[in-house]
Design a protein around this motif. Sequence first.
Motif, PDB file in Angstrom:
ATOM      1  N   GLU A   7       0.800  -1.069  -0.064  1.00 31.38           N
ATOM      2  CA  GLU A   7       0.022   0.140  -0.160  1.00 31.38           C
ATOM      3  C   GLU A   7       0.828   1.244   0.203  1.00 31.38           C
ATOM      4  O   GLU A   7       0.579   2.278  -0.842  1.00 31.38           O
ATOM      5  CB  GLU A   7      -0.915  -0.069   1.121  1.00 31.38           C
ATOM      6  CG  GLU A   7      -2.110  -0.763   0.930  1.00 31.38           C
ATOM      7  CD  GLU A   7      -3.190  -0.590   2.156  1.00 31.38           C
ATOM      8  OE1 GLU A   7      -3.486   0.508   2.227  1.00 31.38           O
ATOM      9  OE2 GLU A   7      -3.686  -1.464   2.491  1.00 31.38           O
ATOM     10  N   VAL A  79     -11.418   3.663  -9.227  1.00 30.93           N
ATOM     11  CA  VAL A  79     -10.688   2.397  -9.342  1.00 30.93           C
ATOM     12  C   VAL A  79      -9.973   2.369 -10.670  1.00 30.93           C
ATOM     13  O   VAL A  79      -8.816   2.041 -10.817  1.00 30.93           O
ATOM     14  CB  VAL A  79     -11.665   1.355  -8.966  1.00 30.93           C
ATOM     15  CG1 VAL A  79     -10.960   0.170  -9.444  1.00 30.93           C
ATOM     16  CG2 VAL A  79     -12.108   1.582  -7.566  1.00 30.93           C
ATOM     17  N   VAL A  91      -5.604  -4.774  -3.310  1.00 33.31           N
ATOM     18  CA  VAL A  91      -6.901  -4.518  -3.070  1.00 33.31           C
ATOM     19  C   VAL A  91      -7.356  -3.394  -1.710  1.00 33.31           C
ATOM     20  O   VAL A  91      -8.111  -2.770  -1.978  1.00 33.31           O
ATOM     21  CB  VAL A  91      -7.802  -5.740  -2.871  1.00 33.31           C
ATOM     22  CG1 VAL A  91      -9.338  -5.557  -2.729  1.00 33.31           C
ATOM     23  CG2 VAL A  91      -7.882  -6.321  -3.994  1.00 33.31           C
ATOM     24  N   GLY A  92      -6.576  -3.774  -0.889  1.00 34.80           N
ATOM     25  CA  GLY A  92      -6.632  -2.988   0.343  1.00 34.80           C
ATOM     26  C   GLY A  92      -6.471  -1.354   0.107  1.00 34.80           C
ATOM     27  O   GLY A  92      -7.058  -0.678   0.417  1.00 34.80           O
ATOM     28  N   SER A  95      -9.208  -0.079  -1.912  1.00 37.84           N
ATOM     29  CA  SER A  95     -10.497   0.134  -0.994  1.00 37.84           C
ATOM     30  C   SER A  95     -10.270   1.359  -0.172  1.00 37.84           C
ATOM     31  O   SER A  95     -11.414   2.099   0.190  1.00 37.84           O
ATOM     32  CB  SER A  95     -10.663  -1.311   0.022  1.00 37.84           C
ATOM     33  OG  SER A  95     -10.913  -2.307  -0.698  1.00 37.84           O
ATOM     34  N   ARG A  96      -9.300   1.563   0.614  1.00 41.48           N
ATOM     35  CA  ARG A  96      -8.938   2.849   1.206  1.00 41.48           C
ATOM     36  C   ARG A  96      -8.932   4.089   0.416  1.00 41.48           C
ATOM     37  O   ARG A  96      -9.692   5.012   1.050  1.00 41.48           O
ATOM     38  CB  ARG A  96      -7.599   2.564   1.774  1.00 41.48           C
ATOM     39  CG  ARG A  96      -7.239   1.624   3.067  1.00 41.48           C
ATOM     40  CD  ARG A  96      -6.254   1.994   3.832  1.00 41.48           C
ATOM     41  NE  ARG A  96      -5.906   2.950   4.403  1.00 41.48           N
ATOM     42  CZ  ARG A  96      -4.957   3.405   4.724  1.00 41.48           C
ATOM     43  NH1 ARG A  96      -3.654   2.953   4.656  1.00 41.48           N
ATOM     44  NH2 ARG A  96      -4.632   4.767   5.184  1.00 41.48           N
ATOM     45  N   VAL A  98     -11.135   4.559  -2.158  1.00 38.62           N
ATOM     46  CA  VAL A  98     -12.501   4.732  -2.682  1.00 38.62           C
ATOM     47  C   VAL A  98     -13.102   5.122  -1.236  1.00 38.62           C
ATOM     48  O   VAL A  98     -14.016   5.988  -1.369  1.00 38.62           O
ATOM     49  CB  VAL A  98     -13.149   3.170  -3.164  1.00 38.62           C
ATOM     50  CG1 VAL A  98     -14.600   3.368  -3.437  1.00 38.62           C
ATOM     51  CG2 VAL A  98     -12.467   3.176  -4.326  1.00 38.62           C
ATOM     52  N   ASP A  99     -12.829   4.610  -0.233  1.00 35.73           N
ATOM     53  CA  ASP A  99     -13.424   4.905   0.987  1.00 35.73           C
ATOM     54  C   ASP A  99     -13.239   6.120   1.551  1.00 35.73           C
ATOM     55  O   ASP A  99     -14.168   7.000   1.937  1.00 35.73           O
ATOM     56  CB  ASP A  99     -13.068   3.782   2.148  1.00 35.73           C
ATOM     57  CG  ASP A  99     -13.871   4.148   3.632  1.00 35.73           C
ATOM     58  OD1 ASP A  99     -15.221   4.097   3.438  1.00 35.73           O
ATOM     59  OD2 ASP A  99     -13.121   4.256   4.455  1.00 35.73           O
TER      60      ASP A  99
END
Length: 112
Positions: A7, A79, A91-92, A95-96, A98-99
């Motif tokens: 990440e 994305v 993926v993490g 996700s972070r 987008v969140d």
Amino acid sequence: MSHLVSEAEAFGILQARRAQLVKAAASALAGVVSPDDAAQTAATLLEMMIAAYEGSQAPSSGVEALPRKAFIVFGDNLVPLLKDIVGEPPVGFLSRCVDAYWRSAASVLEPA
């Protein structure tokens, strides 16, 4: 075998290729805001997302004035844009990002 990035590495790549992401996002936003404003709108929304990703408060100047549709189009394309710019991010990380983006966008778009 491909190198899997962490990440932290993905975030570093995003930071280094920020201008590329803004340019690509501006293309998607050109139908929502004027072509002259598309790059600035993309840069503002990216800054908002990065600030939220880092746990900071998003800079408020200019964000509130953006049309609601710009938030939606940028978010819907986030994305694919990140994958194009970063490569194969974890993926993490996706996700972070987008969140963080939608959490920030919701705080701007919700009436006070």
